[in-house]
Design a protein around this motif. Structure first.
Motif, PDB file in Angstrom:
ATOM      1  N   ALA A  58      34.729  51.601  36.333  1.00  0.00           N
ATOM      2  CA  ALA A  58      35.630  52.442  37.122  1.00  0.00           C
ATOM      3  C   ALA A  58      36.897  51.681  37.474  1.00  0.00           C
ATOM      4  O   ALA A  58      36.893  50.454  37.594  1.00  0.00           O
ATOM      5  CB  ALA A  58      34.923  52.906  38.395  1.00  0.00           C
ATOM      6  N   GLY A  59      37.967  52.420  37.622  1.00  0.00           N
ATOM      7  CA  GLY A  59      39.236  51.826  38.031  1.00  0.00           C
ATOM      8  C   GLY A  59      40.281  51.822  36.940  1.00  0.00           C
ATOM      9  O   GLY A  59      41.456  51.610  37.202  1.00  0.00           O
TER      10      GLY A  59
ATOM     11  N   THR B 145      44.675  49.039  33.477  1.00  0.00           N
ATOM     12  CA  THR B 145      43.719  48.462  34.417  1.00  0.00           C
ATOM     13  C   THR B 145      44.435  47.758  35.571  1.00  0.00           C
ATOM     14  O   THR B 145      45.534  47.233  35.396  1.00  0.00           O
ATOM     15  CB  THR B 145      42.817  47.431  33.711  1.00  0.00           C
ATOM     16  N   PRO B 146      43.777  47.711  36.720  1.00  0.00           N
ATOM     17  CA  PRO B 146      44.349  46.963  37.845  1.00  0.00           C
ATOM     18  C   PRO B 146      44.037  45.473  37.706  1.00  0.00           C
ATOM     19  O   PRO B 146      43.168  45.070  36.918  1.00  0.00           O
ATOM     20  CB  PRO B 146      43.611  47.559  39.050  1.00  0.00           C
ATOM     21  N   ALA B 147      44.730  44.655  38.480  1.00  0.00           N
ATOM     22  CA  ALA B 147      44.420  43.227  38.543  1.00  0.00           C
ATOM     23  C   ALA B 147      42.968  43.058  38.984  1.00  0.00           C
ATOM     24  O   ALA B 147      42.465  43.816  39.812  1.00  0.00           O
ATOM     25  CB  ALA B 147      45.350  42.532  39.532  1.00  0.00           C
ATOM     26  N   GLY B 148      42.287  42.086  38.412  1.00  0.00           N
ATOM     27  CA  GLY B 148      40.902  41.814  38.783  1.00  0.00           C
ATOM     28  C   GLY B 148      39.882  42.678  38.064  1.00  0.00           C
ATOM     29  O   GLY B 148      38.690  42.608  38.348  1.00  0.00           O
ATOM     30  N   TYR B 149      40.299  43.464  37.122  1.00  0.00           N
ATOM     31  CA  TYR B 149      39.406  44.349  36.367  1.00  0.00           C
ATOM     32  C   TYR B 149      38.578  43.523  35.388  1.00  0.00           C
ATOM     33  O   TYR B 149      39.095  42.591  34.762  1.00  0.00           O
ATOM     34  CB  TYR B 149      40.244  45.384  35.617  1.00  0.00           C
TER      35      TYR B 149
ATOM     36  N   ASN C 183      48.521  40.714  32.104  1.00  0.00           N
ATOM     37  CA  ASN C 183      47.793  39.518  31.692  1.00  0.00           C
ATOM     38  C   ASN C 183      46.364  39.921  31.370  1.00  0.00           C
ATOM     39  O   ASN C 183      45.565  40.198  32.267  1.00  0.00           O
ATOM     40  CB  ASN C 183      47.805  38.473  32.800  1.00  0.00           C
ATOM     41  N   PHE C 184      46.054  39.943  30.094  1.00  0.00           N
ATOM     42  CA  PHE C 184      44.745  40.357  29.597  1.00  0.00           C
ATOM     43  C   PHE C 184      44.036  39.128  29.052  1.00  0.00           C
ATOM     44  O   PHE C 184      44.588  38.387  28.241  1.00  0.00           O
ATOM     45  CB  PHE C 184      44.927  41.404  28.494  1.00  0.00           C
ATOM     46  N   HIS C 185      42.814  38.911  29.496  1.00  0.00           N
ATOM     47  CA  HIS C 185      42.014  37.767  29.063  1.00  0.00           C
ATOM     48  C   HIS C 185      40.842  38.292  28.246  1.00  0.00           C
ATOM     49  O   HIS C 185      40.185  39.250  28.652  1.00  0.00           O
ATOM     50  CB  HIS C 185      41.479  36.993  30.267  1.00  0.00           C
TER      51      HIS C 185
ATOM     52  N   THR D  83      41.386  41.116  33.651  1.00  0.00           N
ATOM     53  CA  THR D  83      42.832  41.085  33.869  1.00  0.00           C
ATOM     54  C   THR D  83      43.136  40.322  35.151  1.00  0.00           C
ATOM     55  O   THR D  83      42.325  40.299  36.077  1.00  0.00           O
ATOM     56  CB  THR D  83      43.422  42.504  33.975  1.00  0.00           C
ATOM     57  N   THR D  84      44.317  39.704  35.187  1.00  0.00           N
ATOM     58  CA  THR D  84      44.747  38.998  36.396  1.00  0.00           C
ATOM     59  C   THR D  84      45.995  39.633  36.989  1.00  0.00           C
ATOM     60  O   THR D  84      46.547  39.123  37.952  1.00  0.00           O
ATOM     61  CB  THR D  84      44.995  37.502  36.093  1.00  0.00           C
ATOM     62  N   SER D  85      46.428  40.730  36.400  1.00  0.00           N
ATOM     63  CA  SER D  85      47.529  41.524  36.937  1.00  0.00           C
ATOM     64  C   SER D  85      47.334  42.955  36.427  1.00  0.00           C
ATOM     65  O   SER D  85      46.498  43.192  35.545  1.00  0.00           O
ATOM     66  CB  SER D  85      48.890  40.979  36.474  1.00  0.00           C
TER      67      SER D  85
END
Length: 150
Positions: A41-42, A64-68, A87-89, A122-124
């Motif tokens: 979700a999110g 996606t939001p940061a922290g997803y 920023n996608f990891h 993600t971080t952003s």
């Protein structure tokens, strides 16, 4: 697996209004909606071309939001990921492990080969574009990580 594919197909049918009917399309004309329940979700999703629930090529975007976070999973076909913003990891492996990931920024590109277990975060606030061949299915390494089961 068939049960998961069927559930995803039904969820993606619910995103039919999100399909881009007119081509070409500018970013400000894309229709976004909630991602299907097999994705945490999110996130919001927009189908740009094709139909991910059917055989054949598709293009979708995921916002996606940061922290997803998406737990370790695989797909039966290759997934081609382009970072449009943020920023996608992504990391390869059977368990979510940030030490095994690589950060991709706008313009970055990655491939998750068919059957390869991978995870992401993600971080952003981030938008990625995913190209692949349908039907899109997702199999979590740990079935307890499947958000559609919670």
């Amino acid at each position: 697996m068939l049960k998961l594919a069927s559930a995803l197909a039904l969820l993606l049918v619910g995103t039919a209004p999100l399909f881009a009917d007119d081509m070409p399309v500018n970013a400000d004309s894309i229709k976004w909606g909630p991602a299907p329940a097999v994705i945490p979700a999110g996130a919001d999703i927009a189908v740009i071309a094709g139909d991910p629930s059917k055989d054949g090529p598709y293009v979708l975007r995921l916002k996606t939001p940061a922290g997803y976070k998406i737990a370790a999973h695989s797909h039966p076909t290759a997934e081609y990921i382009t970072v449009l913003s943020g920023n996608f990891h992504i990391g390869m492996g059977d368990k979510f492990d940030e030490a095994k990931g690589i950060e991709l920024t706008a313009g970055g590109f990655g491939i998750a080969p068919a059957g390869m277990n991978h995870f992401a975060w993600t971080t952003s606030d981030t938008i990625i574009q995913v190209n692949g061949d349908g039907p899109f299915t997702i199999t979590y390494v740990n079935p307890a990580d499947d958000p559609s089961k919670k």
